[in-house]
Write an enzyme that holds these catalytic residues in place. Structure first.
Site, mmCIF file in Angstrom:
data_model
loop_
_atom_site.group_PDB
_atom_site.id
_atom_site.type_symbol
_atom_site.label_atom_id
_atom_site.label_comp_id
_atom_site.label_asym_id
_atom_site.label_seq_id
_atom_site.Cartn_x
_atom_site.Cartn_y
_atom_site.Cartn_z
ATOM 1 N N GLU A 44 -0.247 -1.089 5.704
ATOM 2 C CA GLU A 44 0.853 -0.703 6.583
ATOM 3 C C GLU A 44 0.764 0.747 7.000
ATOM 4 O OE1 GLU A 44 4.891 0.829 7.657
ATOM 5 O OE2 GLU A 44 3.546 1.454 6.035
ATOM 6 N N ASP A 72 0.843 -1.195 0.000
ATOM 7 C CA ASP A 72 0.000 0.000 0.000
ATOM 8 C C ASP A 72 0.881 1.249 0.000
ATOM 9 O OD1 ASP A 72 0.767 -0.721 2.682
ATOM 10 O OD2 ASP A 72 -0.623 0.793 3.427
#
Length: 481
Positions: free
Chosen positions: A146, A79
């Site tokens: 994350e 991400d």
């Protein structure tokens, strides 16, 4: 001649990174990118798994001569932080990242690039998809979510972390070995108010032009926080009396130093521009070296909106101005490294409440508890609610790790000098993964990435190639079982 990013060396890495930029993947929207990775792995005949949250595991046997070496986990997250310039129309959920090359660095066009951590994930994927690179048995672990609470690492199965060694590729300073990082905790204030009818003169006050950046790595840079500068400007306006706050918003993510913030206010009498001129000149003078592009603007509105009462408006301003921000303590164990900090990332008014989202970080656990207690005392004084959430542990250094010794020797031979061994004031997933697999030895390194979490994010081309080459050296000389 225009050079395509996908043709840069090492081409396999840059091709994967180009695929990342082509497929939108901000935090919580990694599905399409995950689908692409899984499909490519299946077509390649690799052993690929995906869990319910979206984490991906690709397992690959060692190459000839290294098949009996210890298995190594390679870890990165897929991400990216979604930040764009004030005038950008980019939609992170639907639009590809547009890249450009400038002076040896790859940038995006007025958005975050996603080199954090797309370039690390691309290196891991280039390795497992290769046909001719020597390597031991590999577990490539790609996590999601994350950048907002490390949800992927929290949810990961301990069975995916059975390798004795883990190499994290989420660092941003080439040639440095990281062996520890800060933990974090979210702190969200909410202060209710009752909107009332207002009359007078309405204005929008805006602070813009700041650098912003990563709320951990850049917290000691002296960069200004737009939320706090806006509150300082409002404080000068409040001195004139008879003002009300109708709306306020600043920042969009709690782990980003906000670059712009604005407020809508209602004043009983016309607002003289000289008050803004004076405070703007003062701020610009104070921050000229680090924030040369600060802008403070005032725009008169034709309609007067509902606003908070004068009393509630002052309570809100007092709370914003009172919350600590920035470096709270430097580390005694690691020279020049921040131990504990807090950053006010988001300000907004929502459903009858002022909401303030902060992120505290610390290399130690107990300072987070102390800062939390201080914030609770402040909330009690202000009549606000405080919610503490998304706590994640730091990664405790292991200076006697055999994996560290191996990497030190390798980096010394590769760079011609001993590498710096550091801890970082940012969150790596290693702390959470270590909780799932206490037996794992871990190390983190990566290429030069600058201005992460901001539209100025960039990654150095030459640094990626050097980082890739030292990564391959590590794979070829991986630890014995």
């Amino acid at each position: 001649m225009t050079v395509e990013v996908s043709s840069l060396a090492p081409q396999a890495v840059w091709q994967w990174f180009s695929d990342f930029c082509r497929i939108p993947h901000p935090t919580f929207h990694e599905q399409a990118l995950g689908d692409f990775i899984v499909q490519q792995a299946q077509q390649k005949g690799l052993n690929v798994q995906r869990d319910s949250i979206g984490n991906i595991l690709i397992k690959k046997a060692g190459t000839q001569g290294l098949e009996n070496r210890a298995r190594v986990a390679i870890q990165a997250h897929i991400d990216m932080v979604a930040q764009k310039g004030t005038t950008s129309t980019h939609n992170f959920e639907t639009d590809s990242i547009q890249m450009r090359i400038q002076d040896g660095w790859v940038f995006a066009n007025d958005t975050t690039l996603g080199a954090d951590n797309g370039i690390g994930a691309a290196m891991g994927l280039a390795l497992v998809f290769s046909d001719d690179i020597p390597h031991p048995p590999i577990d490539l672990v790609l996590t999601v979510e994350e950048e907002t609470g490390m949800g992927g690492a929290r949810a990961i199965s301990a069975e995916w972390l059975s390798a004795p060694y883990l190499v994290n590729l989420d660092s941003e300073d080439e040639g440095i070995l990281f062996i520890g990082c800060a933990g974090g905790r979210d702190a969200t204030f909410s202060l209710p108010f009752q909107p009332v009818a207002s009359t007078g003169y309405a204005y929008t006050v805006q602070v813009s032009g700041l650098k912003g950046g990563h709320s951990g790595i850049d917290i000691d840079s002296g960069r200004a926080n737009a939320n706090l500068l806006l509150a300082r400007v409002l404080h000068e306006i409040a001195k004139l009396g008879n003002w009300q706050l109708a709306d306020i918003k600043g920042g969009s993510l709690r782990n980003v130093i906000p670059r712009e913030a604005s407020a809508t206010i209602v004043c009983a009498s016309p607002l003289a521009t000289d008050v803004l001129t004076t405070i703007t000149a003062t701020i610009k003078q104070e921050l000229a070296a680090v924030e040369p592009n600060i802008e403070v603007s005032l725009e008169a509105l034709t309609e007067v909106p509902p606003a908070c009462s004068a009393t509630d408006s002052q309570k809100m301003l007092n709370l914003i101005r009172s919350i600590p921000n920035g470096v709270l303590r430097m580390s005694d164990d690691f020279k020049g490294v921040v131990e504990t900090s807090i950053s006010m990332g988001v300000l907004l008014i929502k459903e009858g409440e002022l909401v303030i989202r902060c992120l505290m970080r610390s290399l130690l656990e107990t300072p987070k508890d102390d800062v939390s207690a201080r914030l609770q005392a402040l909330a009690d004084l202000a009549g606000a609610k405080l919610v503490l959430a998304a706590d994640y542990p730091g990664w405790k250094p292991e200076p006697n790790s055999p994996l560290l010794a191996l990497c030190q020797d390798l980096f010394t031979r590769f760079y011609g000098q001993a590498p710096a061994i550091e801890v970082m004031h940012a969150g790596l997933e290693c702390g959470i993964l270590k909780g799932h697999a206490p037996q794992m030895e871990m190390i983190s390194f990566g290429p030069n990435i600058r201005a992460a979490h901001s539209p100025r994010e960039c990654v150095e081309i030459a640094s990626v190639e050097k980082c890739w080459n030292v990564f391959l050296e590590l794979m070829a000389t991986s630890p014995e079982k």
